[in-house]
Write a protein that holds these residues in place. Structure first.
Motif, PDB file in Angstrom:
ATOM      1  N   ALA A  47     -16.400  -4.302  -6.713  1.00 14.67           N
ATOM      2  CA  ALA A  47     -16.078  -3.058  -7.424  1.00 14.67           C
ATOM      3  C   ALA A  47     -16.499  -1.834  -6.608  1.00 14.67           C
ATOM      4  CB  ALA A  47     -16.761  -3.048  -8.790  1.00 14.67           C
ATOM      5  N   ARG A  48     -17.535  -1.988  -5.799  1.00 14.11           N
ATOM      6  CA  ARG A  48     -17.969  -0.864  -4.971  1.00 14.11           C
ATOM      7  C   ARG A  48     -17.100  -0.671  -3.733  1.00 14.11           C
ATOM      8  NH1 ARG A  48     -24.530  -1.925  -4.780  1.00 14.11           N
ATOM      9  NH2 ARG A  48     -24.879  -1.706  -7.022  1.00 14.11           N
ATOM     10  N   VAL A  49     -16.721  -1.777  -3.062  1.00 15.15           N
ATOM     11  CA  VAL A  49     -16.072  -1.630  -1.751  1.00 15.15           C
ATOM     12  C   VAL A  49     -14.549  -1.561  -1.808  1.00 15.15           C
ATOM     13  CG1 VAL A  49     -18.002  -2.697  -0.530  1.00 15.15           C
ATOM     14  CG2 VAL A  49     -16.055  -4.126  -1.221  1.00 15.15           C
ATOM     15  N   LEU A  50     -13.925  -2.180  -2.818  1.00 14.78           N
ATOM     16  CA  LEU A  50     -12.456  -2.215  -2.794  1.00 14.78           C
ATOM     17  C   LEU A  50     -11.812  -0.839  -2.983  1.00 14.78           C
ATOM     18  CD1 LEU A  50     -11.656  -5.632  -4.592  1.00 14.78           C
ATOM     19  CD2 LEU A  50     -11.655  -5.121  -2.132  1.00 14.78           C
ATOM     20  N   PRO A  51     -12.302   0.014  -3.921  1.00 16.40           N
ATOM     21  CA  PRO A  51     -11.641   1.320  -4.060  1.00 16.40           C
ATOM     22  C   PRO A  51     -11.683   2.180  -2.775  1.00 16.40           C
ATOM     23  CG  PRO A  51     -12.961   0.828  -6.005  1.00 16.40           C
ATOM     24  CD  PRO A  51     -13.303  -0.215  -4.982  1.00 16.40           C
ATOM     25  N   PRO A  52     -12.845   2.320  -2.110  1.00 19.81           N
ATOM     26  CA  PRO A  52     -12.802   3.097  -0.862  1.00 19.81           C
ATOM     27  C   PRO A  52     -11.960   2.441   0.237  1.00 19.81           C
ATOM     28  CG  PRO A  52     -15.038   2.264  -1.286  1.00 19.81           C
ATOM     29  CD  PRO A  52     -14.236   2.007  -2.517  1.00 19.81           C
ATOM     30  N   LEU A  53     -11.910   1.103   0.291  1.00 20.36           N
ATOM     31  CA  LEU A  53     -11.035   0.462   1.280  1.00 20.36           C
ATOM     32  C   LEU A  53      -9.589   0.867   1.037  1.00 20.36           C
ATOM     33  CD1 LEU A  53     -12.549  -3.142   1.493  1.00 20.36           C
ATOM     34  CD2 LEU A  53     -12.143  -1.654   3.454  1.00 20.36           C
ATOM     35  N   SER A  54      -9.148   0.761  -0.215  1.00 24.57           N
ATOM     36  CA  SER A  54      -7.764   1.137  -0.530  1.00 24.57           C
ATOM     37  C   SER A  54      -7.527   2.607  -0.255  1.00 24.57           C
ATOM     38  CB  SER A  54      -7.454   0.843  -2.000  1.00 24.57           C
ATOM     39  OG  SER A  54      -7.791  -0.487  -2.300  1.00 24.57           O
ATOM     40  N   GLY A  55      -8.502   3.430  -0.635  1.00 27.42           N
ATOM     41  CA  GLY A  55      -8.349   4.874  -0.469  1.00 27.42           C
ATOM     42  C   GLY A  55      -8.336   5.325   0.984  1.00 27.42           C
ATOM     43  N   LEU A  56      -8.910   4.511   1.853  1.00 32.04           N
ATOM     44  CA  LEU A  56      -8.994   4.909   3.270  1.00 32.04           C
ATOM     45  C   LEU A  56      -7.974   4.205   4.154  1.00 32.04           C
ATOM     46  CD1 LEU A  56     -12.887   5.144   3.595  1.00 32.04           C
ATOM     47  CD2 LEU A  56     -11.261   7.037   3.883  1.00 32.04           C
ATOM     48  N   LYS A  57      -7.059   3.458   3.527  1.00 31.72           N
ATOM     49  CA  LYS A  57      -6.080   2.674   4.291  1.00 31.72           C
ATOM     50  C   LYS A  57      -5.339   3.525   5.329  1.00 31.72           C
ATOM     51  CE  LYS A  57      -4.245  -1.295   2.091  1.00 31.72           C
ATOM     52  NZ  LYS A  57      -3.506  -1.775   0.934  1.00 31.72           N
ATOM     53  N   GLN A  58      -5.012   4.734   4.950  1.00 30.03           N
ATOM     54  CA  GLN A  58      -4.210   5.596   5.837  1.00 30.03           C
ATOM     55  C   GLN A  58      -5.059   6.601   6.612  1.00 30.03           C
ATOM     56  OE1 GLN A  58      -1.012   4.873   5.986  1.00 30.03           O
ATOM     57  NE2 GLN A  58      -1.071   3.463   4.248  1.00 30.03           N
ATOM     58  N   CYS A  59      -6.361   6.388   6.684  1.00 28.75           N
ATOM     59  CA  CYS A  59      -7.244   7.440   7.226  1.00 28.75           C
ATOM     60  C   CYS A  59      -7.171   7.566   8.731  1.00 28.75           C
ATOM     61  CB  CYS A  59      -8.692   7.224   6.770  1.00 28.75           C
ATOM     62  SG  CYS A  59      -9.540   5.893   7.666  1.00 28.75           S
ATOM     63  N   GLY A  60      -6.575   6.589   9.401  1.00 30.76           N
ATOM     64  CA  GLY A  60      -6.446   6.690  10.852  1.00 30.76           C
ATOM     65  C   GLY A  60      -7.511   5.936  11.620  1.00 30.76           C
ATOM     66  N   ALA A  61      -8.537   5.467  10.922  1.00 28.39           N
ATOM     67  CA  ALA A  61      -9.566   4.646  11.585  1.00 28.39           C
ATOM     68  C   ALA A  61      -9.401   3.194  11.162  1.00 28.39           C
ATOM     69  CB  ALA A  61     -10.960   5.144  11.208  1.00 28.39           C
ATOM     70  N   VAL A  62      -9.955   2.302  11.956  1.00 29.28           N
ATOM     71  CA  VAL A  62      -9.991   0.890  11.580  1.00 29.28           C
ATOM     72  C   VAL A  62     -11.040   0.732  10.483  1.00 29.28           C
ATOM     73  CG1 VAL A  62     -10.411  -1.461  12.403  1.00 29.28           C
ATOM     74  CG2 VAL A  62      -9.404   0.245  13.947  1.00 29.28           C
ATOM     75  N   LEU A  63     -10.729  -0.051   9.460  1.00 31.22           N
ATOM     76  CA  LEU A  63     -11.701  -0.257   8.383  1.00 31.22           C
ATOM     77  C   LEU A  63     -12.468  -1.552   8.611  1.00 31.22           C
ATOM     78  CD1 LEU A  63      -9.535   0.802   5.292  1.00 31.22           C
ATOM     79  CD2 LEU A  63     -11.063   2.207   6.725  1.00 31.22           C
ATOM     80  N   SER A  64     -13.780  -1.449   8.379  1.00 29.84           N
ATOM     81  CA  SER A  64     -14.666  -2.599   8.563  1.00 29.84           C
ATOM     82  C   SER A  64     -15.390  -2.849   7.253  1.00 29.84           C
ATOM     83  CB  SER A  64     -15.663  -2.255   9.682  1.00 29.84           C
ATOM     84  OG  SER A  64     -16.769  -3.129   9.687  1.00 29.84           O
ATOM     85  N   ILE A  65     -15.560  -4.121   6.904  1.00 28.82           N
ATOM     86  CA  ILE A  65     -16.310  -4.469   5.694  1.00 28.82           C
ATOM     87  C   ILE A  65     -17.654  -5.082   6.100  1.00 28.82           C
ATOM     88  CG2 ILE A  65     -15.019  -6.659   5.517  1.00 28.82           C
ATOM     89  CD1 ILE A  65     -16.539  -4.750   2.526  1.00 28.82           C
ATOM     90  N   ASP A  66     -18.736  -4.461   5.631  1.00 27.72           N
ATOM     91  CA  ASP A  66     -20.092  -4.942   5.912  1.00 27.72           C
ATOM     92  C   ASP A  66     -20.492  -5.867   4.772  1.00 27.72           C
ATOM     93  OD1 ASP A  66     -22.827  -5.239   6.384  1.00 27.72           O
ATOM     94  OD2 ASP A  66     -23.197  -3.116   6.756  1.00 27.72           O
ATOM     95  N   THR A  67     -20.311  -7.167   4.993  1.00 29.86           N
ATOM     96  CA  THR A  67     -20.638  -8.120   3.920  1.00 29.86           C
ATOM     97  C   THR A  67     -21.084  -9.456   4.493  1.00 29.86           C
ATOM     98  OG1 THR A  67     -19.882  -9.120   1.839  1.00 29.86           O
ATOM     99  CG2 THR A  67     -18.317  -9.116   3.660  1.00 29.86           C
TER     100      THR A  67
END
Ligand code: 7PM
Length: 358
Positions: free
Chosen positions: A157-177
């Motif tokens: 619940a904490r990580v999925l909304p910002p991942l979706s929201g940053l999909k188009q941000c221009g940076a590669v997304l990394s999940i710290d888990t």
């Protein structure tokens, strides 16, 4: 056992036996580039494991190749130390990439949980991209000793909304888990990198990372987050970290993750004393022998306060930059930091100095 190898002085050194490890002695204007970059070397420190502990011998490269028991191994290590890395998660590894830290934990030590609400987290992520972040590392589970455990659903619940929201941000997304289920769901939401402080050692983590097709960061930690700082022990930390990472690279490849998708991190602060942390920074370049990109993260960590005047986390930027630039001078390919703009400025200066050889 003694904590440090004993220096054997300079040339000529006796023939050395495997197992051994090679640290390039970083200089400027040397004949060998470090992983294709601007830093270079002419000498190496060869560490040998013996019955009485570790020994280190400094020698030139010709001597290394001439005296190695197995010349093929020496040549492979030299290749790993000198050849440029291929791209990682779409990022050229020819200059250090900046990974901005986005904590979405309410108890996060570094930002007081200011990013816990999704719109704020997305805005903070975008701001880091504007300041030069190539990667945004999103973490929802605090690994601080004594932090209250959370459920997988809370972490998601904490990580999925910002991942979706940053999909188009221009940076590669990394999940710290550390958790397989979070790896799967985060990859589906757009993460390109899995950053695991547990080195993909958790239940199902190797398999999850492999099936997502993500790039991975494998970090070294001694012990578990709860107890790792109680009494960390090493015979010689840099070599033990090297051996651990080497075995986790092998495990990841056996699970189906191609070498080109693997990077490693010595885990500054994770089951290490101040002495071990300083030692691992000074021996960082040895880890290029593993042949994969290196990530380094010391941003705002408590060692900085221990070396200075006990500053709280939000007042550790100067020490963070000092450590990050020490890593850059040794050819590290990725920096995990809180202060993206400030790190980008320091990096510009450092890279200009490395270019200016005369
Ligand atoms: C409490 C304790 C809160 C530790 C936060 C931390 C690293 C990482 C972290 C690192 C990689 C922090 C750490 N540190 N992932 N995740 N490398 N790859 O200080 O050094 O950010 S969490």
């Amino acid at each position: 056992m003694h904590g440090n190898p004993i220096s054997e002085g300079v040339l000529p050194a006796p023939p050395f036996a495997v197992p051994s490890w090679v640290r390039p002695v970083v200089s400027s204007g040397g004949s060998q580039p470090i992983v294709g970059g601007q830093a270079s070397f002419d000498f190496v420190d060869v560490v040998q494991a013996g019955a009485d502990g570790y020994r280190v011998c400094r020698m030139d490269i010709e001597h290394l190749l001439d005296t190695a028991d197995d010349r093929n191994i020496a040549v492979r290590i030299m290749d790993n130390l000198t050849q440029p890395r291929t791209e990682f998660a779409g990022l050229a590894m020819t200059a250090p990439a900046i990974m901005g830290i986005l904590n979405v934990t309410p108890d996060s030590f570094s930002d007081g949980g200011q990013h816990s609400a999704p719109p704020l987290a997305v805005a903070a992520g975008r701001a880091m991209v504007m300041k030069g972040a190539d990667i945004i590392d999103i973490g929802g589970e605090s690994t601080r000793p004594g932090a209250a455990p959370i459920t997988r659903n809370q972490e998601l619940a904490r990580v999925l909304p910002p991942l979706s929201g940053l999909k188009q941000c221009g940076a590669v997304l990394s999940i710290d888990t550390r958790h397989a289920e979070v790896m799967d769901r985060a990859a589906a939401a757009g993460a390109g990198i899995i950053n695991d402080i547990n080195g993909l050692g958790g239940e199902g983590a190797l398999q999850a990372a492999a099936r997502t097709g993500c790039h991975v960061v494998i970090m070294h930690m001694q012990g578990t987050p709860e107890t790792m700082q109680e009494d960390p022990q090493y015979d010689f930390a840099p070599v033990e970290i090297y051996r651990f990472l080497e075995s986790r690279i092998a495990a990841a490849m056996a699970a189906g993750i191609p070498r080109s998708k693997i990077s490693v991190d010595p885990g500054f602060g994770f089951g290490k004393t101040l002495h071990h942390n300083l030692q691992l920074v000074n021996w960082l370049a040895m880890l290029h022998g593993l042949g994969v990109p290196l990530l380094f993260g010391a941003s705002r960590k408590s060692s900085i306060a221990k070396l200075s005047s006990g500053e709280p986390a939000d007042q550790r930027l100067p020490g963070s930059l000092g450590l990050a630039m020490a890593a850059v001078r040794q050819g590290v390919q990725m920096l995990r930091v809180h202060d993206v703009g400030e790190t980008a400025q320091a990096l510009s200066v450092e890279l200009a100095l490395l270019e200016e050889v005369t």
